[in-house]
Design a protein around this motif. Structure first.
Motif, mmCIF file in Angstrom:
data_model
loop_
_atom_site.group_PDB
_atom_site.id
_atom_site.type_symbol
_atom_site.label_atom_id
_atom_site.label_comp_id
_atom_site.label_asym_id
_atom_site.label_seq_id
_atom_site.Cartn_x
_atom_site.Cartn_y
_atom_site.Cartn_z
ATOM 1 N N LYS A 90 89.716 -75.749 85.716
ATOM 2 C CA LYS A 90 90.704 -75.949 86.781
ATOM 3 C C LYS A 90 90.116 -76.783 87.914
ATOM 4 C CE LYS A 90 93.516 -71.796 86.197
ATOM 5 N NZ LYS A 90 93.915 -70.523 86.846
ATOM 6 N N THR A 91 88.876 -76.507 88.287
ATOM 7 C CA THR A 91 88.229 -77.259 89.357
ATOM 8 C C THR A 91 88.107 -78.728 88.982
ATOM 9 O OG1 THR A 91 87.003 -75.313 90.067
ATOM 10 C CG2 THR A 91 86.133 -77.453 90.753
ATOM 11 N N PHE A 92 87.716 -78.995 87.732
ATOM 12 C CA PHE A 92 87.599 -80.389 87.297
ATOM 13 C C PHE A 92 88.940 -81.100 87.382
ATOM 14 C CE2 PHE A 92 88.407 -83.365 83.819
ATOM 15 C CZ PHE A 92 87.651 -84.417 84.284
ATOM 16 N N GLN B 197 82.817 -64.380 81.522
ATOM 17 C CA GLN B 197 82.443 -65.729 81.096
ATOM 18 C C GLN B 197 83.696 -66.583 80.909
ATOM 19 O OE1 GLN B 197 80.214 -64.707 77.609
ATOM 20 N NE2 GLN B 197 78.242 -64.993 78.639
ATOM 21 N N LYS B 198 84.725 -66.003 80.334
ATOM 22 C CA LYS B 198 85.970 -66.730 80.133
ATOM 23 C C LYS B 198 86.561 -67.148 81.482
ATOM 24 C CE LYS B 198 90.449 -66.341 77.890
ATOM 25 N NZ LYS B 198 91.347 -65.482 77.122
ATOM 26 N N ASP B 199 86.498 -66.253 82.461
ATOM 27 C CA ASP B 199 87.003 -66.557 83.794
ATOM 28 C C ASP B 199 86.225 -67.711 84.421
ATOM 29 O OD1 ASP B 199 88.634 -66.044 86.165
ATOM 30 O OD2 ASP B 199 86.778 -65.267 87.045
ATOM 31 N N VAL B 200 84.918 -67.725 84.249
ATOM 32 C CA VAL B 200 84.097 -68.806 84.809
ATOM 33 C C VAL B 200 84.475 -70.135 84.171
ATOM 34 C CG1 VAL B 200 81.741 -69.735 84.926
ATOM 35 C CG2 VAL B 200 82.165 -67.346 85.490
ATOM 36 N N TRP B 201 84.646 -70.167 82.866
ATOM 37 C CA TRP B 201 85.007 -71.419 82.182
ATOM 38 C C TRP B 201 86.387 -71.892 82.609
ATOM 39 C CZ3 TRP B 201 81.523 -74.415 80.323
ATOM 40 C CH2 TRP B 201 80.343 -73.889 79.815
ATOM 41 N N ILE B 202 87.337 -70.977 82.736
ATOM 42 C CA ILE B 202 88.689 -71.356 83.161
ATOM 43 C C ILE B 202 88.647 -71.942 84.564
ATOM 44 C CG2 ILE B 202 90.944 -70.415 83.819
ATOM 45 C CD1 ILE B 202 90.682 -68.524 81.402
ATOM 46 N N LEU C 2 85.111 -89.838 86.266
ATOM 47 C CA LEU C 2 85.709 -88.562 85.873
ATOM 48 C C LEU C 2 84.760 -87.748 84.997
ATOM 49 C CD1 LEU C 2 89.386 -89.641 85.162
ATOM 50 C CD2 LEU C 2 88.494 -88.471 87.175
ATOM 51 N N ALA C 3 83.983 -88.413 84.156
ATOM 52 C CA ALA C 3 83.026 -87.705 83.307
ATOM 53 C C ALA C 3 81.928 -87.056 84.150
ATOM 54 C CB ALA C 3 82.408 -88.673 82.293
ATOM 55 N N VAL C 4 81.517 -87.727 85.219
ATOM 56 C CA VAL C 4 80.520 -87.137 86.117
ATOM 57 C C VAL C 4 81.086 -85.871 86.761
ATOM 58 C CG1 VAL C 4 79.251 -87.496 88.275
ATOM 59 C CG2 VAL C 4 79.278 -89.279 86.530
ATOM 60 N N GLY C 5 82.336 -85.910 87.158
ATOM 61 C CA GLY C 5 82.985 -84.723 87.714
ATOM 62 C C GLY C 5 83.075 -83.601 86.699
ATOM 63 N N GLN D 54 91.603 -80.390 89.150
ATOM 64 C CA GLN D 54 92.040 -80.549 90.531
ATOM 65 C C GLN D 54 91.296 -81.694 91.201
ATOM 66 O OE1 GLN D 54 91.291 -76.657 92.047
ATOM 67 N NE2 GLN D 54 93.242 -75.822 91.333
ATOM 68 N N ALA D 55 89.995 -81.782 90.984
ATOM 69 C CA ALA D 55 89.213 -82.863 91.582
ATOM 70 C C ALA D 55 89.608 -84.219 90.993
ATOM 71 C CB ALA D 55 87.728 -82.615 91.379
ATOM 72 N N ALA D 56 89.819 -84.257 89.693
ATOM 73 C CA ALA D 56 90.201 -85.521 89.051
ATOM 74 C C ALA D 56 91.559 -85.999 89.563
ATOM 75 C CB ALA D 56 90.245 -85.346 87.536
ATOM 76 N N LEU D 57 92.513 -85.098 89.654
ATOM 77 C CA LEU D 57 93.839 -85.472 90.143
ATOM 78 C C LEU D 57 93.772 -85.918 91.597
ATOM 79 C CD1 LEU D 57 96.822 -85.686 89.496
ATOM 80 C CD2 LEU D 57 97.075 -83.305 90.197
ATOM 81 N N ALA D 58 93.004 -85.205 92.411
ATOM 82 C CA ALA D 58 92.856 -85.586 93.818
ATOM 83 C C ALA D 58 92.221 -86.969 93.936
ATOM 84 C CB ALA D 58 92.017 -84.551 94.550
ATOM 85 N N TYR D 59 91.222 -87.245 93.109
ATOM 86 C CA TYR D 59 90.560 -88.552 93.136
ATOM 87 C C TYR D 59 91.546 -89.659 92.771
ATOM 88 C CZ TYR D 59 87.645 -92.447 91.694
ATOM 89 O OH TYR D 59 87.105 -93.686 91.536
ATOM 90 N N LEU D 60 92.318 -89.443 91.736
ATOM 91 C CA LEU D 60 93.262 -90.465 91.283
ATOM 92 C C LEU D 60 94.385 -90.684 92.292
ATOM 93 C CD1 LEU D 60 93.505 -89.580 87.505
ATOM 94 C CD2 LEU D 60 92.298 -91.509 88.543
ATOM 95 N N LEU D 61 94.883 -89.607 92.863
ATOM 96 C CA LEU D 61 95.980 -89.743 93.817
ATOM 97 C C LEU D 61 95.509 -90.307 95.160
ATOM 98 C CD1 LEU D 61 98.016 -86.497 93.130
ATOM 99 C CD2 LEU D 61 98.524 -88.831 92.397
ATOM 100 N N ALA D 62 94.275 -90.011 95.530
ATOM 101 C CA ALA D 62 93.760 -90.504 96.805
ATOM 102 C C ALA D 62 93.559 -92.012 96.793
ATOM 103 C CB ALA D 62 92.450 -89.809 97.146
ATOM 104 N N ASP D 63 93.290 -92.578 95.644
ATOM 105 C CA ASP D 63 93.053 -94.017 95.561
ATOM 106 C C ASP D 63 93.914 -94.598 94.449
ATOM 107 O OD1 ASP D 63 92.095 -96.499 96.019
ATOM 108 O OD2 ASP D 63 89.988 -95.996 95.749
#
Length: 76
Positions: free
Chosen positions: A14-16, A5-10, A48-51, A18-27
């Motif tokens: 991390k996925t959030f 469970q800890k691995d899934v949360w981590i 970002l909250a939706v992500g 990475q996606a947030a940073l990619a979104y911000l850097l892409a635009d």
């Protein structure tokens, strides 16, 4: 909380990020506008909250719901 469970949360966190940073850097223009205008900044935070919610739902499904429904079918 067990190690799976800890691995899934981590991984979800991390996925959030990475996606947030990619979104911000892409635009970068959206980021600049958000920093200069609060109404645009709120829209960016909402995006970002939706992500974050999507990553959280994925973590709950993979870490809690799926094991309850079908058990651990992968043999791990």
């Amino acid at each position: 909380m067990n190690s799976k469970q800890k691995d899934v949360w981590i991984r979800a966190v991390k996925t959030f990020w990475q996606a947030a940073l990619a979104y911000l850097l892409a635009d970068v223009t959206v980021l600049q506008a958000a920093l200069s205008d609060w109404s645009r900044g709120r829209k960016l935070l909402l995006t970002l909250a939706v992500g974050a919610a999507a990553a959280g739902f994925s973590a709950v499904y993979n870490g809690v719901i799926r094991p309850l429904i079908g058990g651990d079918e992968r043999g791990e």
